[in-house]
Every structure is written in C-alpha cells, then in structure tokens.
Write a protein that holds these residues in place. Sequence first.
Motif, PDB file in Angstrom:
ATOM      1  N   ASN A  70       2.068   1.433   2.989  1.00  0.00           N
ATOM      2  CA  ASN A  70       2.527   2.824   2.941  1.00  0.00           C
ATOM      3  C   ASN A  70       1.678   3.764   1.649  1.00  0.00           C
ATOM      4  N   SER A  71       1.720   4.985   1.821  1.00  0.00           N
ATOM      5  CA  SER A  71       1.353   5.974   1.049  1.00  0.00           C
ATOM      6  C   SER A  71       1.637   7.381   1.483  1.00  0.00           C
ATOM      7  N   GLU A  72       1.782   8.174   0.605  1.00  0.00           N
ATOM      8  CA  GLU A  72       2.038   9.437   0.733  1.00  0.00           C
ATOM      9  C   GLU A  72       0.852  10.239   1.760  1.00  0.00           C
ATOM     10  N   TYR A 103      -4.037   9.247  -4.399  1.00  0.00           N
ATOM     11  CA  TYR A 103      -2.755   8.601  -3.532  1.00  0.00           C
ATOM     12  C   TYR A 103      -2.698   7.028  -3.776  1.00  0.00           C
TER      13      TYR A 103
END
Length: 186
Positions: A70-72, A103
């Motif tokens: 996941n990452s923004e 990010y």
Amino acid sequence: MRSLHITFCAAVVAGTIALPASAALAGPAADDSRENRPGTVSVTPSRVSPGGEVELRTDACGKGRSARGNSEAFASEARFERAGGEELVAGARIRSDAAPDDYEIWVTCKDGHGKATGTVTVVRHGHPSPVAPVRAGGGGTAVLAEEAAADEGPGTRQAVIGLGLGAVAVAAVAFRGARRRRPAQH
C-alpha cells in the motif's frame, strides 16, 4: 616458561569469548532473523507521473508466496506474487490526482513473517512530445491539400527556373567545346 603459560591462558579466554558468538550465529535463529528483519521494495521506474504504472519487487518475505503493498500514491492495493526464487513482484497504478511528492510504500507478507518499505516519487505531468513524425495541422484538409499538390506537379515558377538553368548549362557546354576546337596559336 611463564610466557608459554600466559599465551595458553589468553588463547583459552579468546576461544571462550568467540565460541558463544559463533554458536549464536550458526543456530536456527539466523534463518528466522532473515524473515523477521525489515526488507526493501525496489520501484521501477522510481519517478512516475500521476496515472502512471510502476513495478514493485521485494524479497523480504523469504519463502512466502504472496504479499500486499500500500501507499498513499497508489490507486489500489498492490498484490505481490512469486516471480522466481524468493522474489515477489507486483504492479501498481499511481492515483491520477496524486500531488508531486515522495510517497512511502509498505509491504506486508501474507504469512506475517516479513515487512518491507520503499519510496516512489510522483512528478508533474510533462508535456507529451511525439516520438514519430505526425501529420498535423489543417485537420482533415491537410491530407486533401497534400494529395492535390502531388497531382498538380511543378508550377509555372518552377518551370521558368528549370528552363533558365538548362539554358545556362547548354551555354557552358557550348563555350567549353568551342575553346577546345580552336587551334593553338603561338
């Protein structure tokens, strides 16, 4: 004799100190520490525009078969699958509204025995430039104008210039030939 005794005692003390450290490194805990230590995620390309895609690779999961990342910056969760050996691979799309920035990426192995982090840099949209010649300008009339020009051939101006150049060439050849035919006078 006393120096031999001191040397022997020093060797025994050094061996006693080194033995527990080497035994600890050789034990089964060394294999477990590989799976429990944090790993890294490689990102290709490391700099991408919003809406672009990146490939993620990690070997932090050891013998694990899958992981999630996941990452923004990501539009959705990245799902890692085995690529070969101990490496896991995933693809991720960058959100189209992602602001230019660095990010962080977090990867968690499915079996819970490994984690990894990485970074992706989102850059501004560049102005697209063509990679091959493009027929542009005039919309649909550009094609019609090109076909009309090919059918017409050279115009009056080109014909006059061509005739003038031809006349100059004929005069040059005639002048040179006339000079060769004259007898040499002394």
